[in-house]
Design an enzyme around this catalytic site. Structure first.
Site, PDB file in Angstrom:
ATOM      1  N   ASP A  67       1.123  -1.297   0.009  1.00 44.81           N
ATOM      2  CA  ASP A  67       0.383  -0.190  -0.172  1.00 44.81           C
ATOM      3  C   ASP A  67       0.448   1.791  -0.259  1.00 44.81           C
ATOM      4  OD1 ASP A  67       0.811  -0.328   2.765  1.00 44.81           O
ATOM      5  OD2 ASP A  67      -0.833  -0.051   3.561  1.00 44.81           O
ATOM      6  N   ASN A 136      -7.473   0.081  13.736  1.00 45.20           N
ATOM      7  CA  ASN A 136      -8.893   0.276  13.655  1.00 45.20           C
ATOM      8  C   ASN A 136      -9.517  -1.808  12.703  1.00 45.20           C
ATOM      9  OD1 ASN A 136      -8.324   0.541  11.341  1.00 45.20           O
ATOM     10  ND2 ASN A 136      -9.510   2.069  10.699  1.00 45.20           N
ATOM     11  N   HIS A 138      -7.555  -2.491  10.362  1.00 47.25           N
ATOM     12  CA  HIS A 138      -7.887  -2.285   9.102  1.00 47.25           C
ATOM     13  C   HIS A 138      -7.149  -3.057   8.346  1.00 47.25           C
ATOM     14  CE1 HIS A 138      -4.144   1.285   9.036  1.00 47.25           C
ATOM     15  NE2 HIS A 138      -3.959  -0.442   8.742  1.00 47.25           N
ATOM     16  N   GLU A 143      -9.168   0.119   4.770  1.00 42.29           N
ATOM     17  CA  GLU A 143     -10.106   0.634   5.829  1.00 42.29           C
ATOM     18  C   GLU A 143     -11.652  -0.153   6.505  1.00 42.29           C
ATOM     19  OE1 GLU A 143      -8.089   2.273   7.513  1.00 42.29           O
ATOM     20  OE2 GLU A 143      -7.139   3.979   6.996  1.00 42.29           O
TER      21      GLU A 143
END
Ligand code: PGA
Length: 242
Positions: A67, A136, A138, A143
């Site tokens: 990423d 979170n 991800h 996300e």
């Protein structure tokens, strides 16, 4: 998914590096996806060392970077690609023809995604896909809410990712969007590997690995990956119940 828990970070890194080594011995031209972040740093250090000691040869492998922050490239200190070059591609002397990283500065980000998907289709299947886990849940920059069926794509970052992401940069940095391999890539990878280290990850690891499987917690997809590994140190695994 096979859960592997190790006494500490170093043990977790050694075990992960072993799996990568065995894969490369089995298939020297394997396609491997590398994640960035704090968690994989020790793994890449070992891989570079193993190659120096001639225990492994990465020269025939192909690599993709998982990423990137939109607007950054390898020249931006703190970017994902910069990290991959510094910690692995440069010291391991990987030829540029054998790697693909996102062009996250392109005017046409969809085209960057198509270029990445095409590289994986051509050189694949993904033999090993390393991913860390965000606070979170991800994976890469998939996300909460990311489509389980997505390939490479770009999307806005969650507020917590923008906040936590500051740790990679020397000064406060504007982060808005991410470009990433998708969760479909993870499902198609021969060995998807989730890496987690430290107490701060314990709550989200427990939610991801023992909570509901939902795209609100992208890492929960690992519960559905029969060939996947969750590589944890004891601290990261401390919220899991037997
Ligand atoms: P970290 O990042 O390894 O720096 O904790 C993990 C992630 O957000 O994917």
């Amino acid at each position: 998914m096979k859960l592997r828990t190790y006494a500490g970070y170093n043990e977790m890194c050694r075990a992960t590096a072993e799996i990568i080594l065995n894969q490369v011995k089995l298939k020297p031209d394997s396609l491997i996806c590398l994640t960035s972040g704090d968690t994989p740093a020790g793994i890449y250090k070992l891989l570079v060392q193993y190659q120096k000691e001639k225990k492994v040869d990465f020269s025939q492998c192909y690599f993709v970077g998982l990423d990137e922050w939109v607007g950054m490239d390898k020249n931006d200190a703190g970017s994902c690609t910069n990290f991959l070059y510094e910690s692995f591609f440069t010291p391991a002397k990987i030829a540029s023809s054998r790697m693909m990283v996102f062009d996250a500065k392109a005017a046409d980000l969809d085209a960057s995604c198509r270029t990445m998907d095409a590289f994986i289709n051509e050189k694949g299947p993904l033999a090993i896909m390393l991913v860390g886990i965000g606070m979170n849940g991800h994976l890469g920059l998939n996300e909460p809410g990311a489509d389980f069926n997505s390939y490479a794509h770009h999307s806005p970052l969650a507020p917590i990712t923008i906040e936590v992401g500051q740790k990679y940069f020397q000064q406060e940095t504007k982060l808005t969007e991410g470009i990433t391999l998708g969760l479909k890539h993870l499902q198609e990878a021969q060995i998807p590997m989730l890496l987690a280290s430290g107490k701060k990850k314990a709550t989200i690891v427990a939610k991801a690995l023992q909570g509901e499987v939902t795209n609100k917690v992208p890492a929960s997809i690992f519960q559905t990956l029969g060939n996947g590994y969750a590589m944890m140190d004891e601290d990261a695994a401390s919220g899991l119940v037997d």
